[in-house]
Motif scaffolding. Structure first.
Motif, mmCIF file in Angstrom:
data_model
loop_
_atom_site.group_PDB
_atom_site.id
_atom_site.type_symbol
_atom_site.label_atom_id
_atom_site.label_comp_id
_atom_site.label_asym_id
_atom_site.label_seq_id
_atom_site.Cartn_x
_atom_site.Cartn_y
_atom_site.Cartn_z
ATOM 1 N N HIS A 261 -36.033 -39.465 -28.064
ATOM 2 C CA HIS A 261 -36.495 -40.442 -29.240
ATOM 3 C C HIS A 261 -38.005 -40.436 -29.236
ATOM 4 N N LEU A 262 -38.515 -40.920 -30.555
ATOM 5 C CA LEU A 262 -40.023 -40.900 -30.203
ATOM 6 C C LEU A 262 -40.855 -41.888 -29.431
ATOM 7 N N PRO A 263 -39.925 -43.065 -29.071
ATOM 8 C CA PRO A 263 -40.845 -44.150 -28.179
ATOM 9 C C PRO A 263 -41.112 -43.714 -26.736
ATOM 10 N N TYR A 264 -40.245 -42.554 -26.493
ATOM 11 C CA TYR A 264 -40.353 -41.941 -25.117
ATOM 12 C C TYR A 264 -41.399 -40.725 -25.068
ATOM 13 N N PRO B 28 -47.075 -46.318 -27.841
ATOM 14 C CA PRO B 28 -46.545 -45.635 -28.913
ATOM 15 C C PRO B 28 -47.960 -45.110 -29.751
ATOM 16 N N CYS B 29 -48.745 -44.175 -28.966
ATOM 17 C CA CYS B 29 -49.940 -43.361 -29.444
ATOM 18 C C CYS B 29 -49.304 -42.093 -29.996
ATOM 19 N N LEU C 212 -46.751 -43.703 -15.801
ATOM 20 C CA LEU C 212 -46.113 -43.780 -17.287
ATOM 21 C C LEU C 212 -44.612 -43.924 -17.138
ATOM 22 N N GLY C 213 -44.230 -44.949 -17.939
ATOM 23 C CA GLY C 213 -42.882 -45.568 -17.942
ATOM 24 C C GLY C 213 -42.212 -45.133 -19.244
ATOM 25 N N ALA C 214 -40.835 -44.992 -19.259
ATOM 26 C CA ALA C 214 -40.029 -44.839 -20.511
ATOM 27 C C ALA C 214 -38.464 -45.388 -20.162
#
Length: 283
Positions: free
Chosen positions: A234-237, A129-130, A225-227
């Protein structure tokens, strides 16, 4: 579930608590902000069929206590140094480690790769979450400030509701401890105690962190980098997608959302194993 062995390691300013199970190459699991080692129980046994799985409580949370004169302020670089010290304590001579970090732990995992690539074989950072890396970072900085304001004025529940709504509602709430077996129930109680510490001392600093792209770029072949599929759009991705593009990587999609390893643990564990064992290095 297999009961893990438990260890502790003194580090500057704190004593780290960690849990270990399985056999094989070392895989360090780094929980998200305010989390602890037990959060990985749903995937740990499957991972332990291939790896020596080590999960830790970050300093200042749960069983990893701070020294009496240590500031409770959390810093990415200090948590990264803690992880490095734990790895060098546990790694056999000449071996390297695998690392998985989720959320805040993903930020720490990337910093660990940037600073200490020599001891790392492969790193998977899931939804770091940077927010500061995004083109609209100023909006997200204001959002985090509003979450913190709600925390100081209205309390933890109001702040959490504000945060969950702001990231798209994809973060599932913690279960009721009364519905859980004792080990998981105890963890939920600890996470509730950790949450105000995370809100006060970590959230603003970690979301404002900018990974060192120049230091990561030479080792991008060892970074995934995973999501979560449920957080797409959405923001976390978005930070994972942005960083992947900067480093010439593709985002690896995982089942579930921001907490996919508890949302869909069996499927998540298999996806994680496949990514960790992808070239350039395999067991």
């Amino acid at each position: 579930m297999t009961a893990p062995d438990v260890g502790s390691l003194p580090v500057p300013g704190a004593t780290l608590h960690y849990e270990i199970r399985g056999h094989g190459p070392l895989l360090l699991l780094l929980p998200g902000s305010g989390g602890d080692a037990v959060i990985f129980d749903p995937i740990a046994d499957r991972l332990a069929t291939l790896f020596t799985v080590v999960a830790l409580d970050p300093r200042g949370y749960s069983h990893s206590v701070l020294d009496h004169d240590t500031s409770p302020e959390q810093h990415v670089e200090i948590q990264s140094d803690d992880a490095y010290r734990l790895l060098t304590h546990l790694l056999p001579d000449g071996e390297s480690a695998y690392v998985f970090g989720g959320s805040g732990g993903a930020i720490v995992a990337m910093d660990l790769l940037a600073r200490h690539p020599r001891i790392l074989h492969r790193v998977l950072a899931h939804e770091p979450p940077c927010f500061a890396v995004l083109p609209d970072a100023a909006d997200h900085h204001a959002f985090v400030d509003e979450v913190y304001r709600r925390f100081r004025i209205d309390g933890m529940a109001a702040a959490s509701a504000c945060f969950v709504a702001g990231i798209g509602g994809t973060l599932r709430p913690l279960p009721d401890p009364a519905d859980l077996p004792p080990r998981a129930a105890d963890m939920v109680t600890r996470l509730a105690a950790n949450a105000p510490l995370m809100m006060e001392y970590e959230l603003r600093r970690f979301t404002a962190h900018r990974p060192d792209i120049d230091a990561l770029a030479p080792h991008a072949d060892r970074l995934t980098l995973g999501a979560g599929r449920e957080t797409r759009g959405h923001l976390p991705y978005r930070p994972a997608a942005h960083l992947a593009a900067r480093l010439g990587l593709e985002v690896a999609e995982f089942p579930g959302g921001h907490s996919g390893f508890t949302d869909a643990p069996a499927e998540f564990a298999e996806r994680l194993i496949a990514e960790l064992l992808a070239s350039p290095g395999q067991l």
